[in-house]
Design a protein around this motif. Structure first.
Motif, PDB file in Angstrom:
ATOM      1  N   GLN A  80      -0.086   6.968   9.510  1.00 49.04           N
ATOM      2  CA  GLN A  80       0.861   7.369  10.548  1.00 49.04           C
ATOM      3  C   GLN A  80       0.934   8.884  10.706  1.00 49.04           C
ATOM      4  O   GLN A  80       1.190   9.372  11.794  1.00 49.04           O
ATOM      5  N   GLN A  81       0.770   9.624   9.624  1.00 45.69           N
ATOM      6  CA  GLN A  81       0.871  11.083   9.689  1.00 45.69           C
ATOM      7  C   GLN A  81      -0.458  11.677  10.141  1.00 45.69           C
ATOM      8  O   GLN A  81      -1.462  11.624   9.422  1.00 45.69           O
ATOM      9  N   ILE A 116       0.839  -1.202   0.000  1.00 45.95           N
ATOM     10  CA  ILE A 116       0.000   0.000   0.000  1.00 45.95           C
ATOM     11  C   ILE A 116       0.875   1.253   0.000  1.00 45.95           C
ATOM     12  O   ILE A 116       1.819   1.371   0.780  1.00 45.95           O
ATOM     13  N   ASP A 117       0.524   2.210  -0.850  1.00 46.01           N
ATOM     14  CA  ASP A 117       1.201   3.501  -0.833  1.00 46.01           C
ATOM     15  C   ASP A 117       0.840   4.245   0.450  1.00 46.01           C
ATOM     16  O   ASP A 117      -0.340   4.338   0.816  1.00 46.01           O
ATOM     17  N   GLY A 118       1.854   4.761   1.133  1.00 45.62           N
ATOM     18  CA  GLY A 118       1.610   5.473   2.379  1.00 45.62           C
ATOM     19  C   GLY A 118       2.688   6.494   2.648  1.00 45.62           C
ATOM     20  O   GLY A 118       3.542   6.775   1.803  1.00 45.62           O
ATOM     21  N   GLU A 119       2.651   7.054   3.848  1.00 42.92           N
ATOM     22  CA  GLU A 119       3.635   8.049   4.247  1.00 42.92           C
ATOM     23  C   GLU A 119       3.852   7.947   5.749  1.00 42.92           C
ATOM     24  O   GLU A 119       2.886   7.850   6.527  1.00 42.92           O
ATOM     25  N   GLY A 146       8.863  10.021   5.148  1.00 37.90           N
ATOM     26  CA  GLY A 146       8.476  10.315   3.773  1.00 37.90           C
ATOM     27  C   GLY A 146       7.604   9.233   3.161  1.00 37.90           C
ATOM     28  O   GLY A 146       7.010   8.399   3.871  1.00 37.90           O
ATOM     29  N   LYS A 147       7.540   9.227   1.838  1.00 36.98           N
ATOM     30  CA  LYS A 147       6.711   8.259   1.112  1.00 36.98           C
ATOM     31  C   LYS A 147       7.240   6.840   1.328  1.00 36.98           C
ATOM     32  O   LYS A 147       8.452   6.614   1.407  1.00 36.98           O
ATOM     33  N   CYS A 148       6.303   5.889   1.404  1.00 35.45           N
ATOM     34  CA  CYS A 148       6.704   4.502   1.667  1.00 35.45           C
ATOM     35  C   CYS A 148       5.662   3.545   1.117  1.00 35.45           C
ATOM     36  O   CYS A 148       4.570   3.950   0.708  1.00 35.45           O
TER      37      CYS A 148
END
Length: 354
Positions: free
Chosen positions: A350-351, A224-227, A231-233
């Motif tokens: 998380q953000q 899954i695209d996340g942050e 940063g981006k992860c």
């Protein structure tokens, strides 16, 4: 939402060797004038990862060993390569680095692991003993080779007998192995788990953890695209995390030293476990207190349930520390606590926005 889990565990070791260097690795404590046995953080980490992959019944990532042949036909060691692939679960949890093969990629392990060392220098020790490698009870089945110094030529049986008779000597099938250290006492190890990166891998290409090709592969597998704060992860899917978390919790508590740098078996039973989101509470929960006893100071092990960490005390602990609330299922409850804390973290979000 606390981003860290801190763990301290107290173990008892009985006349054993868990890191070979002159019989047992030691360091010198200048304050108390003691040689203290220890197991390096690297060895503890390796043992945890082996237990972890064993729990999941998956192989550890393969490592490629590299050599160069020099101009004078000698083999030269080069840096080993790991696959740098989070599809191997020990890589995701243990981290990686690969240089010298295109772009350098590296991932810091989300586990920070201390050496296993004495709870207090006065609560552990090492002893020396002489060992033997002995086959003297069956001389006919265990031949002896004798050479003259500086020669590869073996003496014949007749030449050996002549030498023994002339010099009044014998040839026993026995080797002495002197001054072998053995460790014993109370030992602790600490682990910090960074939940922000536990199941997340950075997609930043300025200081990459992954190649672009590996990022694309993980996306096709449902990552899954996340942050996160870095940063981006990409984040491991929840269905996969649910398999990994119980296995990791179990390994953090039930690992045993299995490397070829360990010998002389000891159960090394776990006596107590402290778990907290605050690292400062661990040192108070499982600690030692110095007692002034005339010319020779002593140390007393203490398990303190009021220090702020959640404590889990096993039955064997009462044989070494004055305790009240030891229980037969202490390690099971400690494992459940770790699982609960790892599952409650919001990996996908998380953000926090204001």
């Amino acid at each position: 939402m606390k981003p860290y889990i801190y763990l301290r565990a107290l173990k008892h070791a009985e006349h054993t060797v868990f890191g070979v260097q002159d019989g047992q690795k030691t360091y010198y404590d200048a304050q108390f004038g003691q040689y203290c046995a220890y197991s390096s953080g690297q060895q503890v980490k390796r043992s945890i990862l082996e237990e972890f992959t064993s729990n999941l019944n998956v192989p550890m990532a393969p490592v490629t060993f590299n050599y160069n042949i020099t101009k004078d036909k000698q083999l030269e060691n080069k840096e080993p390569w790991s696959p740098c692939d989070p599809n191997y679960i020990d890589q995701l949890i243990g981290g990686w680095m690969r240089a010298g093969d295109g772009i350098t990629v590296k991932r810091r392990s989300p586990l920070s692991i201390s050496a296993m060392r004495p709870l207090h220098p006065l609560l552990s020790g090492t002893v020396k003993e002489n060992l033997t490698f002995d086959r003297s009870n069956r001389p006919d089945n265990n031949p002896v080779n004798v050479r003259m110094a500086g020669s590869d030529k073996l003496l014949t049986e007749e030449e050996i007998e002549t030498y023994l008779t002339t010099n009044s000597r014998t040839l026993p099938r026995r080797n002495w192995i002197p001054d072998n250290r053995r460790a014993q006492g109370l030992f602790v190890y600490d682990v910090a788990i960074d939940l922000r990166t536990l199941f997340s891998v950075s997609t930043n290409q300025h200081e990459p953890e992954l190649s672009k090709e590996k990022i694309e592969e993980l996306e096709t597998k449902g990552w899954i695209d996340g942050e996160n704060t870095f940063g981006k992860c990409l984040i491991m899917p929840k269905v996969e995390r649910e398999k990994v978390i119980p296995a990791l919790a179990n390994a953090l508590l039930n690992w045993r030293i299995t490397s070829n740098q360990a010998r002389t078996f000891s159960l090394m039973e776990t006596l107590a476990v402290a778990i907290s989101g605050n690292a400062s509470t661990l040192t108070g929960a499982i600690r030692a207190k110095l007692i002034d006893d005339g010319d020779k100071p002593k140390a007393k092990p203490i398990i303190d349930e009021t220090a702020g960490a959640e404590l889990f005390i096993t039955l064997p602990c009462s044989g070494y520390v004055a305790t009240v609330n030891e229980s037969v299922d202490a390690l099971i409850k400690a494992e459940e606590k770790l699982v609960e804390m790892m599952r409650s973290f919001n990996y996908e979000n998380q953000q926090q926005t204001k």
